[in-house]
Design a protein around this motif. Structure first.
Motif, mmCIF file in Angstrom:
data_model
loop_
_atom_site.group_PDB
_atom_site.id
_atom_site.type_symbol
_atom_site.label_atom_id
_atom_site.label_comp_id
_atom_site.label_asym_id
_atom_site.label_seq_id
_atom_site.Cartn_x
_atom_site.Cartn_y
_atom_site.Cartn_z
ATOM 1 N N VAL A 174 0.851 -1.194 0.000
ATOM 2 C CA VAL A 174 0.000 0.000 0.000
ATOM 3 C C VAL A 174 0.883 1.240 0.000
ATOM 4 C CG1 VAL A 174 -1.743 1.337 1.248
ATOM 5 C CG2 VAL A 174 -1.857 -1.167 1.234
ATOM 6 N N VAL A 175 0.693 2.105 -1.006
ATOM 7 C CA VAL A 175 1.383 3.393 -1.051
ATOM 8 C C VAL A 175 0.449 4.400 -0.404
ATOM 9 C CG1 VAL A 175 2.543 5.097 -2.477
ATOM 10 C CG2 VAL A 175 2.482 2.704 -3.217
ATOM 11 N N LEU A 176 0.838 4.891 0.762
ATOM 12 C CA LEU A 176 -0.057 5.700 1.587
ATOM 13 C C LEU A 176 0.385 7.162 1.653
ATOM 14 C CD1 LEU A 176 -2.471 5.686 3.618
ATOM 15 C CD2 LEU A 176 -0.763 5.245 5.412
ATOM 16 N N GLY A 177 -0.457 8.039 1.129
ATOM 17 C CA GLY A 177 -0.237 9.467 1.282
ATOM 18 C C GLY A 177 -1.139 10.001 2.377
ATOM 19 N N HIS A 178 -1.090 11.296 2.615
ATOM 20 C CA HIS A 178 -1.969 11.879 3.637
ATOM 21 C C HIS A 178 -2.256 13.335 3.297
ATOM 22 C CE1 HIS A 178 1.077 14.410 5.736
ATOM 23 N NE2 HIS A 178 1.918 13.496 5.294
ATOM 24 N N THR A 179 -3.363 13.817 3.773
ATOM 25 C CA THR A 179 -3.751 15.203 3.519
ATOM 26 C C THR A 179 -2.755 16.161 4.161
ATOM 27 O OG1 THR A 179 -5.170 15.204 5.481
ATOM 28 C CG2 THR A 179 -6.200 14.619 3.385
ATOM 29 N N LYS A 180 -2.645 17.345 3.560
ATOM 30 C CA LYS A 180 -1.771 18.410 4.065
ATOM 31 C C LYS A 180 -0.307 17.970 4.158
ATOM 32 C CE LYS A 180 -5.608 20.312 6.767
ATOM 33 N NZ LYS A 180 -6.088 20.733 8.110
ATOM 34 N N CYS A 181 0.119 17.147 3.223
ATOM 35 C CA CYS A 181 1.506 16.668 3.232
ATOM 36 C C CYS A 181 2.459 17.820 2.915
ATOM 37 C CB CYS A 181 1.679 15.545 2.212
ATOM 38 S SG CYS A 181 3.371 14.899 2.096
#
Length: 273
Positions: A174-181
């Motif tokens: 799983v390639v996991l990004g996040h908000t407000k990076c």
């Protein structure tokens, strides 16, 4: 051990209470009364039945104890879809505030010293608010985590992923990004405002710039958010063809590679699969 009273009750029915008394459980009836004499005669017949029952019980094979649970490093393998389901379920628990944050026991730690069998690889951002073990309600030995600002994958990171898939048997990446990076935000500033970053910071955002430019073509209301999601989708796509081991397992259905984005405000992970 099975209670003799229960066995006798099943075989002798209504006579079990009297026979239980014959084994020393209860008071002694008076042999001087008519009722006592009837009881004594009944016990004489029941004694013969008891002897026959004892003989039968001697031939019964005792129940074997349940086998101990398999050590952590010998855990049963799961399919890619099962692994994805476990992550989704764990995040649902976390997002509603019910995550298990208990520390593993020393018995568990000792088991893990013998080996590991993570059910998923998480490629995440270094952001301190996005620890995968917490947001997926997991513990030691369950996730193989590769983290760098912006969730990008270097050559060394790719080697870590291949190791987890090929040698540890992980069925899911799983390639996991996040908000407000912040890393993606810096890449947006470089692409749109010609911001200048020095040294390693410039090198950090370079892999993210293509996603920023691609997202910009869609004219989104929030370019940073769109670039964050485009970045993890692009990385997941590239991983599928980045190494022969990964490609082979994908074709065989033994591996799944997906992208996702964690919302800092709600705690919810939105998967692209």
């Amino acid at each position: 051990m099975v209670s003799r009273r229960l066995l006798l009750g099943a075989l002798l029915g209504a006579t079990a209470p009297a026979l239980a008394f014959a084994e020393g459980e209860g008071g002694s009836p008076s042999v001087l009364t008519k009722k006592g004499r009837r009881t004594a005669r009944a016990l004489t017949h029941q004694a013969a039945d008891k002897a026959a029952l004892d003989k039968a019980l001697a031939t019964v094979k005792p129940m074997e104890p349940a086998p101990p649970p398999a050590p952590a490093h010998e855990a049963m393998a799961v399919s890619p879809d099962e692994a994805l389901g476990r992550l989704k379920q764990g995040n649902a628990i976390f997002a509603r505030g019910g995550a298990n944050i208990s520390l593993p026991s020393m018995v568990r730690v000792a088991e893990l010293s013998k080996g590991q069998k993570p059910f998923a690889v998480i490629i995440g951002c270094s952001d301190s608010r996005t620890a995968p073990e917490l947001i997926f309600d997991c513990n030691l030995g369950e996730l193989f985590v590769v983290r760098v600002a912006g969730s990008t994958v270097s050559r060394e990171g790719l080697g870590s992923i291949v190791y987890a898939v090929e040698h540890l048997g992980a069925p899911l990446v799983v390639v996991l990004g996040h908000t407000k990076c912040g890393a993606v935000g810096a890449a947006v500033d470089v692409a749109t405002k010609h911001a200048e970053l020095h040294g390693a910071l410039h090198e950090m955002v370079l892999p993210i710039l293509p996603a920023v430019l691609e997202a910009e073509e869609q004219h989104p209301a929030d370019l940073q958010d769109a670039a964050i999601r485009q970045n993890v989708r692009d990385i997941a796509h590239r991983l599928k063809v980045a190494d022969g081991t990964l490609s082979e397992r994908l074709e065989e259905g033994r591996l799944k590679i997906v992208s996702a984005c964690y919302d800092l405000s709600t705690g919810v992970v939105a998967f692209d699969a």
